[in-house]
Design a protein around this motif. Structure first.
Motif, short mmCIF file in Angstrom:
data_model
loop_
_atom_site.label_atom_id
_atom_site.label_comp_id
_atom_site.label_asym_id
_atom_site.label_seq_id
_atom_site.Cartn_x
_atom_site.Cartn_y
_atom_site.Cartn_z
N ILE A 39 0.86 -1.18 0.00
CA ILE A 39 0.00 0.00 0.00
C ILE A 39 0.89 1.23 0.00
O ILE A 39 1.77 1.37 0.85
N ASP A 40 0.68 2.11 -0.96
CA ASP A 40 1.48 3.33 -1.06
C ASP A 40 0.88 4.40 -0.15
O ASP A 40 -0.25 4.84 -0.35
N THR A 41 1.65 4.80 0.85
CA THR A 41 1.20 5.86 1.76
C THR A 41 2.18 7.03 1.74
O THR A 41 2.26 7.79 2.70
N THR A 42 2.91 7.17 0.65
CA THR A 42 3.94 8.21 0.59
C THR A 42 3.36 9.60 0.37
O THR A 42 3.98 10.59 0.76
N ILE A 43 2.19 9.70 -0.25
CA ILE A 43 1.59 11.01 -0.50
C ILE A 43 0.50 11.24 0.54
O ILE A 43 -0.57 10.63 0.50
N ILE A 44 0.80 12.10 1.50
CA ILE A 44 -0.11 12.40 2.60
C ILE A 44 -0.87 13.68 2.28
O ILE A 44 -0.26 14.69 1.89
N SER A 45 -2.18 13.65 2.46
CA SER A 45 -3.00 14.82 2.17
C SER A 45 -3.35 15.57 3.46
O SER A 45 -3.90 14.97 4.39
N PRO A 46 -3.10 16.87 3.52
CA PRO A 46 -3.50 17.65 4.69
C PRO A 46 -5.00 17.97 4.69
O PRO A 46 -5.52 18.52 5.65
N ASP A 47 -5.70 17.59 3.61
CA ASP A 47 -7.12 17.90 3.47
C ASP A 47 -8.04 16.82 4.01
O ASP A 47 -9.26 16.92 3.88
N VAL A 48 -7.47 15.76 4.59
CA VAL A 48 -8.28 14.69 5.17
C VAL A 48 -8.45 14.98 6.65
O VAL A 48 -7.48 15.16 7.38
N LEU A 49 -9.71 15.04 7.07
CA LEU A 49 -10.04 15.23 8.48
C LEU A 49 -10.67 13.94 9.00
O LEU A 49 -11.41 13.28 8.26
N PHE A 50 -10.41 13.58 10.25
CA PHE A 50 -10.94 12.33 10.79
C PHE A 50 -11.00 12.39 12.31
O PHE A 50 -10.35 13.23 12.93
N ASN A 51 -11.74 11.47 12.87
CA ASN A 51 -11.79 11.28 14.31
C ASN A 51 -12.23 9.86 14.61
O ASN A 51 -13.09 9.32 13.92
N PHE A 52 -11.65 9.27 15.64
CA PHE A 52 -12.07 7.96 16.11
C PHE A 52 -12.88 8.16 17.38
O PHE A 52 -12.34 8.63 18.39
N ASP A 53 -14.17 7.84 17.32
CA ASP A 53 -15.02 7.94 18.50
C ASP A 53 -14.74 6.79 19.45
O ASP A 53 -14.74 6.95 20.66
N GLN A 54 -14.53 5.62 18.87
CA GLN A 54 -14.25 4.42 19.66
C GLN A 54 -13.20 3.59 18.93
O GLN A 54 -13.24 3.45 17.71
N PHE A 55 -12.26 3.06 19.70
CA PHE A 55 -11.29 2.14 19.16
C PHE A 55 -10.77 1.31 20.32
O PHE A 55 -10.18 1.86 21.26
N GLY A 56 -11.01 0.02 20.28
CA GLY A 56 -10.53 -0.82 21.38
C GLY A 56 -10.80 -2.28 21.15
O GLY A 56 -11.55 -2.67 20.26
N SER A 57 -10.18 -3.08 21.98
CA SER A 57 -10.29 -4.53 21.89
C SER A 57 -11.65 -5.01 22.38
O SER A 57 -12.14 -4.54 23.40
N THR A 58 -12.22 -5.94 21.63
CA THR A 58 -13.43 -6.60 22.09
C THR A 58 -13.08 -7.99 22.61
O THR A 58 -13.94 -8.71 23.09
N GLY A 59 -11.79 -8.36 22.48
CA GLY A 59 -11.28 -9.62 23.04
C GLY A 59 -11.67 -10.84 22.24
O GLY A 59 -11.95 -10.77 21.05
N GLY A 60 -11.70 -11.97 22.93
CA GLY A 60 -12.08 -13.22 22.31
C GLY A 60 -10.93 -13.93 21.62
O GLY A 60 -9.82 -13.41 21.51
#
Length: 191
Positions: A39-60
């Motif tokens: 996956i090419d991630t060399t070109i980073i855009s400053p125009d992308v906005l984001f937020n993670f409301d939730q991120f975590g392990s559910t286990g199992g």
């Protein structure tokens, strides 16, 4: 060879194949299979906005994680179909998670000057890390309008996968890992 021996050999061979590919079979059957790819991630855009409301392990047993949030490109047109994916990438390969789309009216209202419809601004998914190869991963967000070129930005979040463990590395942890490596290297060199 007798029929009985052929049956025993067939059962043993089937068992061996299932054992060798059990993780992949389970991930395919549960819908958690992720393909390892470049996956090419060399070109980073400053125009992308984001937020993670939730991120975590559910286990199992499948070591699943739940992720929910929103992402957009400030140059989006108002009436296009929007897409989001989350990328976990090492220096040489990565995994791309394509979460379900979620309507996010709150994001559309907050960024009302962009005149965006709330459909496709949000995402949520559950993914498994058991098929991730051991290594250090950087997390990226990729957004695009259907039929248009994608834009990617880094989240500045890093994770380490060791065996069955998958955890986020914070800046102090990363320095500690480097210091620990140097201490071991210096010890081995007799310094």
């Amino acid at each position: 060879m007798s029929k009985r021996i052929r049956i025993i050999m067939a059962v043993a061979l089937t068992g061996l194949v299932l054992l060798l590919f059990s993780t992949r079979i389970v991930l395919l059957a549960t819908g958690f299979y992720l393909e390892k790819k470049e996956i090419d991630t060399t070109i980073i855009s400053p125009d992308v906005l984001f937020n993670f409301d939730q991120f975590g392990s559910t286990g199992g047993l499948l070591k699943t994680y739940y992720i929910r949030g929103w992402a957009l490109h400030t140059g989006y047109e108002s009436d296009t179909e929007k897409n989001i994916s989350i990328i976990f990438k090492t220096d040489t390969f990565g995994y791309e998670i394509k979460p379900s789309k979620v309507v996010r009216s709150d994001v559309a209202v907050y960024y009302s000057e962009l005149n965006l419809k709330p459909e496709g601004l949000g995402f949520e998914d559950t993914f498994s890390t058991i098929a991730f190869k051991d290594g250090t991963y950087e997390m990226f967000v990729k957004v695009w309008e259907t039929g248009r070129e994608a834009s990617i930005t880094t989240t500045n979040r890093h994770f380490i996968k060791e065996g069955s463990s998958f955890k986020e590395i914070f800046e102090d942890d990363e320095k500690a890992l480097i210091d620990e490596y140097l201490d071991v290297k210096n010890f081995a060199a007799g310094e």
